[in-house]
Structures are given as C-alpha cells and as structure tokens.
Design a protein around this motif. Structure first.
Motif, PDB file in Angstrom:
ATOM      1  N   ASN A 149      86.814 -51.945  66.970  1.00  0.00           N
ATOM      2  CA  ASN A 149      87.676 -52.701  66.012  1.00  0.00           C
ATOM      3  C   ASN A 149      87.337 -52.699  64.689  1.00  0.00           C
ATOM      4  O   ASN A 149      87.605 -53.686  63.718  1.00  0.00           O
ATOM      5  CB  ASN A 149      87.853 -54.601  66.607  1.00  0.00           C
ATOM      6  CG  ASN A 149      88.111 -54.109  67.936  1.00  0.00           C
ATOM      7  OD1 ASN A 149      89.986 -53.775  67.588  1.00  0.00           O
ATOM      8  ND2 ASN A 149      87.746 -54.857  68.907  1.00  0.00           N
ATOM      9  N   SER A 150      86.861 -51.678  64.227  1.00  0.00           N
ATOM     10  CA  SER A 150      86.442 -51.772  62.917  1.00  0.00           C
ATOM     11  C   SER A 150      87.198 -51.603  61.998  1.00  0.00           C
ATOM     12  O   SER A 150      86.497 -51.431  60.551  1.00  0.00           O
ATOM     13  CB  SER A 150      85.104 -50.403  62.426  1.00  0.00           C
ATOM     14  OG  SER A 150      85.326 -49.027  63.190  1.00  0.00           O
ATOM     15  N   GLY A 151      88.124 -50.643  62.302  1.00  0.00           N
ATOM     16  CA  GLY A 151      89.413 -50.773  61.610  1.00  0.00           C
ATOM     17  C   GLY A 151      90.734 -51.219  61.543  1.00  0.00           C
ATOM     18  O   GLY A 151      90.814 -51.832  62.618  1.00  0.00           O
ATOM     19  N   PRO A 152      92.034 -51.036  61.406  1.00  0.00           N
ATOM     20  CA  PRO A 152      93.172 -51.717  61.832  1.00  0.00           C
ATOM     21  C   PRO A 152      93.587 -50.436  62.452  1.00  0.00           C
ATOM     22  O   PRO A 152      92.746 -49.244  63.138  1.00  0.00           O
ATOM     23  CB  PRO A 152      93.790 -50.859  60.407  1.00  0.00           C
ATOM     24  CG  PRO A 152      93.084 -50.916  58.912  1.00  0.00           C
ATOM     25  CD  PRO A 152      91.728 -50.347  60.070  1.00  0.00           C
ATOM     26  N   SER A 153      94.291 -51.278  63.436  1.00  0.00           N
ATOM     27  CA  SER A 153      94.381 -50.753  64.875  1.00  0.00           C
ATOM     28  C   SER A 153      94.556 -49.359  64.720  1.00  0.00           C
ATOM     29  O   SER A 153      95.062 -48.995  65.582  1.00  0.00           O
ATOM     30  CB  SER A 153      96.260 -51.696  66.159  1.00  0.00           C
ATOM     31  OG  SER A 153      96.684 -51.747  65.234  1.00  0.00           O
ATOM     32  N   LEU A 154      96.242 -48.490  63.185  1.00  0.00           N
ATOM     33  CA  LEU A 154      96.706 -47.619  63.248  1.00  0.00           C
ATOM     34  C   LEU A 154      95.693 -46.567  63.029  1.00  0.00           C
ATOM     35  O   LEU A 154      95.764 -45.202  63.577  1.00  0.00           O
ATOM     36  CB  LEU A 154      97.557 -47.925  62.277  1.00  0.00           C
ATOM     37  CG  LEU A 154      98.967 -48.347  62.637  1.00  0.00           C
ATOM     38  CD1 LEU A 154      99.886 -48.669  61.797  1.00  0.00           C
ATOM     39  CD2 LEU A 154      99.568 -47.717  64.124  1.00  0.00           C
ATOM     40  N   LEU A 155      94.446 -47.343  62.621  1.00  0.00           N
ATOM     41  CA  LEU A 155      93.511 -45.852  62.084  1.00  0.00           C
ATOM     42  C   LEU A 155      93.098 -45.666  63.426  1.00  0.00           C
ATOM     43  O   LEU A 155      92.508 -44.436  63.628  1.00  0.00           O
ATOM     44  CB  LEU A 155      92.359 -46.889  61.342  1.00  0.00           C
ATOM     45  CG  LEU A 155      90.762 -45.593  60.133  1.00  0.00           C
ATOM     46  CD1 LEU A 155      91.946 -44.664  59.901  1.00  0.00           C
ATOM     47  CD2 LEU A 155      89.861 -46.756  59.959  1.00  0.00           C
ATOM     48  N   MET A 156      92.693 -46.762  64.399  1.00  0.00           N
ATOM     49  CA  MET A 156      91.710 -46.177  65.259  1.00  0.00           C
ATOM     50  C   MET A 156      92.706 -45.252  66.018  1.00  0.00           C
ATOM     51  O   MET A 156      92.224 -44.737  66.644  1.00  0.00           O
ATOM     52  CB  MET A 156      91.257 -47.164  66.213  1.00  0.00           C
ATOM     53  CG  MET A 156      90.024 -48.609  65.017  1.00  0.00           C
ATOM     54  SD  MET A 156      89.036 -47.591  64.806  1.00  0.00           S
ATOM     55  CE  MET A 156      87.965 -46.961  66.479  1.00  0.00           C
ATOM     56  N   ILE A 157      93.975 -45.784  66.224  1.00  0.00           N
ATOM     57  CA  ILE A 157      95.049 -44.989  66.682  1.00  0.00           C
ATOM     58  C   ILE A 157      94.995 -43.632  66.576  1.00  0.00           C
ATOM     59  O   ILE A 157      94.874 -42.773  67.588  1.00  0.00           O
ATOM     60  CB  ILE A 157      95.850 -45.241  67.220  1.00  0.00           C
ATOM     61  CG1 ILE A 157      96.208 -47.243  67.848  1.00  0.00           C
ATOM     62  CG2 ILE A 157      97.087 -44.247  67.490  1.00  0.00           C
ATOM     63  CD1 ILE A 157      97.663 -47.906  67.255  1.00  0.00           C
ATOM     64  N   ALA A 158      94.974 -43.451  65.158  1.00  0.00           N
ATOM     65  CA  ALA A 158      95.078 -41.521  64.646  1.00  0.00           C
ATOM     66  C   ALA A 158      93.526 -41.452  64.628  1.00  0.00           C
ATOM     67  O   ALA A 158      93.284 -40.338  65.289  1.00  0.00           O
ATOM     68  CB  ALA A 158      95.363 -42.133  63.246  1.00  0.00           C
TER      69      ALA A 158
END
Length: 279
Positions: free
Chosen positions: A46-55
C-alpha cells in the motif's frame, strides 16, 4: 462391555494450559515478529496509489509470463480496484505472503533434513499426515489460545495447514537427484554442503517450486477460515456476506480471491518453467 473413555480431550487441554504458562513470553515474541512481518508487507503493498501498484504488478507478471499473464493481471487487478476491494485484497495478500514465506523458511530446511536422514523422515512423515488430514478449523483453537484474536493466529493456522507440501516435495526433489551425479560429486571430493547447494538443490528446484506453489494455494484457501478468528481482508468480506446472506457481496469478494489465486498460481508456475529453461 463399556470401556472408559480415554481422556484425550482433557489431556490436550491440560497440555495447552501448561504451554501457555511455560512458553507465554515465547508466544508473545512470535506474535510480535509475525505481526510486524504482516504489517511490513501490507505497508509495502500500500506504499503507493492503487493504479501505480497495479502497473508495477503488471510489469512484474509481464517479465514472468509475457503478455497473456500481464493482460490478466491488469484486467483482474483493475476489477478488484473497481469493486472497492483493493485495500482488503492487499491485506489478504500480505497475510498469504507472510504465511507462505514462513512456511518456506520452515519447510525447506525440514525437507532437506528428511532427505538426508531416513530416521527424521520416518518421524516427520506421520506428523505431516496428521497436519494434512486434520480439519483446518481445528487449528484455529490452539492458535487463538496461544496468540489471541487477530491476524497472527490466522497466519499460524495457515502455516500449519500449508507447510506440508513444501517439506514433502523438497524431500522428494532431493531424493530424486540421480545417484550417478551424487557419486560423481563425492568422487571429486565435494563436501556435503557443496553437494547440497551446487548439485542437489539446483536439480530439485522445480520440484521444490511445485511444493511452494501448493503451499501458497493452501495459504490462500485459509483466508476465509482465518477471518473467523479476526483476520481481516477478503476473507472477512466473504464471512460477513455469508452471515448476512448478501450473495452479491460474497460473490464480488470471491471473485477478488479467485483473481489473486490465479495470479499467484501462474506466477509461481512461470518461475518453475523459467528455471527449467535456464537449466
């Protein structure tokens, strides 16, 4: 003829009380370590926005399985985010990864010991049979007694339920190393550690990875069961949906679990295939 009932239940409860008295500080230490591990993994996911983690996860799956697996990861993770289960999915993933990591740390050395010693294998095998055939719900009782409610007893119960495949297939993989290669290593004067790390483990790695894959899947299968003792995540959503008869909510959370299960399964399989090609 009526025989007296064996006091198995009372004996187990007496043993449980004795262990709580004698090893309470150790259980507290284990609870802190496991809780910190789960929190660390959850924080990383959860260190970044969900879209960033998805990428990032999509790029990782592309390196492992090229465009088909990456496409599924992108669509599946976007679906989880769209349904509003991203945070719970990451919490579930942190529990599964923690249980799997600890299972590997415990299981691989035990599997190596079993491969090296027939005596240890003879002792460990019945214990593994017991662990795999005992209903999973039973593991929740001592886990709650020793570690209270929350995520830690869920991880402990998952480890007990999921570690046997890693032990069994590590043992099997090492024992299946061709005897001619072992004899050649001995003839060249290899030490036991050199033989293990340079010959046996590399050859046994695909079989070991198959065991690790099963361990991850079994850990994920404990998600809903662990929610009964306070573990959060998607399992808690499914459990609440069952108790409140909310079919739609349960189905949405179930789809999220299925996406995670397929991703973890395919990623570990790709790692096995990649290792085979390199060999």
């Amino acid at each position: 003829m009526n025989l007296p009932k064996l006091p198995i239940g009372r004996g187990i409860e007496a043993l449980e009380a004795w262990m709580e008295d004698q090893f309470g500080p150790i259980f507290d230490f284990i609870r802190i370590i496991i809780g910190s591990l789960v929190d660390f993994i959850h924080m990383a996911l959860n260190s970044g926005p969900s879209l960033l983690m998805i990428a990032l996860l999509t790029v990782l799956t592309w390196f492992l399985g090229k465009w088909k697996l990456a496409s599924f990861a992108l669509i599946g993770l976007l679906l989880i985010d769209n349904l509003g289960y991203w945070d719970n999915a990451m919490e579930t993933l942190s529990i599964v990864l923690s249980a799997s990591l600890l299972s590997i740390v415990i299981g691989v050395p035990l599997g190596i010991l079993c491969a090296r010693s027939g005596l240890i294998q003879g002792i460990v095998t019945p214990v593994l049979d017991f662990m795999q055939t005992m209903p999973a719900f039973v593991y929740l009782l001592p886990a709650v007694s020793f570690f209270s409610l929350g995520v830690v007893p869920g991880v402990i119960a998952s480890i007990i339920f999921a570690v046997p495949p890693t032990i069994r297939l590590t043992n099997l993989g090492i024992r299946q190393v061709p005897g001619e290669l072992v004899e050649a290593a001995d003839a060249f004067g290899s030490t036991p550690n050199q033989k293990l790390f340079k010959l046996q483990l590399p050859i046994a790695l695909p079989t070991m990875m198959a065991g690790i894959n099963q361990t991850i899947m079994l850990s994920l299968s404990m998600v809903v069961i662990s929610s009964m003792i306070g573990a959060q995540g998607l399992g808690a959503d499914v459990y609440r949906a069952v108790t409140q008869t909310k079919t739609g909510t349960g189905f949405e959370a179930g789809i999220s679990i299925v996406v995670l299960a397929i991703l973890l399964d395919r990623m570990t399989q790709k790692m096995v295939n990649k290792n085979k090609r390199q060999r």
